[in-house]
Design an enzyme around this catalytic site. Sequence first.
Site, PDB file in Angstrom:
ATOM      1  N   ARG A 202      -0.561  -1.924  -7.147  1.00  0.00           N
ATOM      2  CA  ARG A 202      -0.769  -3.021  -6.199  1.00  0.00           C
ATOM      3  C   ARG A 202      -1.677  -4.092  -6.819  1.00  0.00           C
ATOM      4  O   ARG A 202      -1.436  -5.293  -6.669  1.00  0.00           O
ATOM      5  CB  ARG A 202      -1.377  -2.457  -4.913  1.00  0.00           C
ATOM      6  CG  ARG A 202      -1.733  -3.473  -3.822  1.00  0.00           C
ATOM      7  CD  ARG A 202      -2.073  -2.697  -2.552  1.00  0.00           C
ATOM      8  NE  ARG A 202      -2.922  -3.421  -1.633  1.00  0.00           N
ATOM      9  CZ  ARG A 202      -2.478  -4.225  -0.664  1.00  0.00           C
ATOM     10  NH1 ARG A 202      -1.183  -4.436  -0.544  1.00  0.00           N
ATOM     11  NH2 ARG A 202      -3.312  -4.821   0.162  1.00  0.00           N
TER      12      ARG A 202
ATOM     13  N   HIS B  98      -2.392   2.398  -5.959  1.00  0.00           N
ATOM     14  CA  HIS B  98      -3.240   1.238  -5.699  1.00  0.00           C
ATOM     15  C   HIS B  98      -3.391   0.370  -6.947  1.00  0.00           C
ATOM     16  O   HIS B  98      -3.507  -0.851  -6.860  1.00  0.00           O
ATOM     17  CB  HIS B  98      -4.616   1.700  -5.206  1.00  0.00           C
ATOM     18  CG  HIS B  98      -5.284   0.723  -4.294  1.00  0.00           C
ATOM     19  ND1 HIS B  98      -4.793   0.410  -3.050  1.00  0.00           N
ATOM     20  CD2 HIS B  98      -6.404  -0.037  -4.448  1.00  0.00           C
ATOM     21  CE1 HIS B  98      -5.577  -0.487  -2.463  1.00  0.00           C
ATOM     22  NE2 HIS B  98      -6.557  -0.772  -3.299  1.00  0.00           N
TER      23      HIS B  98
ATOM     24  N   ARG C 274       0.865  -1.170   0.000  1.00  0.00           N
ATOM     25  CA  ARG C 274       0.000   0.000   0.000  1.00  0.00           C
ATOM     26  C   ARG C 274       0.908   1.228   0.000  1.00  0.00           C
ATOM     27  O   ARG C 274       2.023   1.195   0.503  1.00  0.00           O
ATOM     28  CB  ARG C 274      -0.894   0.017   1.241  1.00  0.00           C
ATOM     29  CG  ARG C 274      -1.803  -1.197   1.382  1.00  0.00           C
ATOM     30  CD  ARG C 274      -2.600  -1.126   2.679  1.00  0.00           C
ATOM     31  NE  ARG C 274      -3.512  -2.262   2.836  1.00  0.00           N
ATOM     32  CZ  ARG C 274      -3.214  -3.386   3.466  1.00  0.00           C
ATOM     33  NH1 ARG C 274      -2.005  -3.533   4.019  1.00  0.00           N
ATOM     34  NH2 ARG C 274      -4.093  -4.366   3.554  1.00  0.00           N
TER      35      ARG C 274
END
Length: 298
Positions: free
Chosen positions: A247, A244, A149
């Site tokens: 990710r 994000h 994160r």
Amino acid sequence: MQGAHQQQLDAFIDHLWLEDGLSKNTLDSYRADLSAFALWCQNIEKVALYEVTNAHIQQYLAVRFPLSKARSINRLIASLRRFYRHALREHLIQEDPTLHIEAPKLPRSLPKSLNEQDVEDLLKAPDVHQPLGLRDRAMLELLYASGLRVSELVGIRVSEVSTQDGIVRVTGKGSKTRLVPMGEEAADWIDKYMKSARPELLQKRLCDALFVTNRADGMTRQAFWHIIKRYAQLAGITKHISPHVLRHAFATHLLNHGADLRVVQMLLGHSDISTTQIYTHVARERLKSLHSMHHPRG
């Protein structure tokens, strides 16, 4: 709307923007739902946002149901849940008032992701001959290699990294720590950054953060969000991108290459595997696409 309500909503919207990289339209929807609810609390119930109970929410929904479509109500409930769960995590309230609030289930959308070529183009965008570019390359490599994160990435301390072992210790949600492998490529870029760019940026000033600015401060989530957007533009990536999204790419690409779902769960720091299972749908769509493209009866 009173100043306190406005500040609370602003802080929450900033959190969504920085942590999840949500689009402007989505953020505007959250703000509209929550602002209307805050006004109702203030004018009708005379109650502050952090003093709201389950009964207040039930009463508000009863007012809204006859006036709204089911999808709008569902979105409203989702907005309230995210707002109060965030407040609970930040210890601003002691109990989540949205517990036991029922909402109709809608099909879950797949997380947006980048393909492997997009990621390669993004990683190569920084000018690694400059200290800031070398720092940015190291950050992007670590983010993609470890699926962190953004808050975990900028929170890493020098003492929490071992490039020799290829391991980084990160602190995730709920102050839980975990050891995450970073791979040889990311370890190599971090090693280069720590040996040359970081000392040059610090100029003998002290900072225990791994990733630093030229003011000798630790990198912030806001600054890195702008950095990744700039490099996406340089790389010619037109898809929506945020930390994000990288990710998501980490998890999807692992599964596409045969990683076990439980392993991906541990690497992402998900406490519940159901949170990770959404990526199996992404991988399945990829397999279906490949089958359709290459099989004679696809």
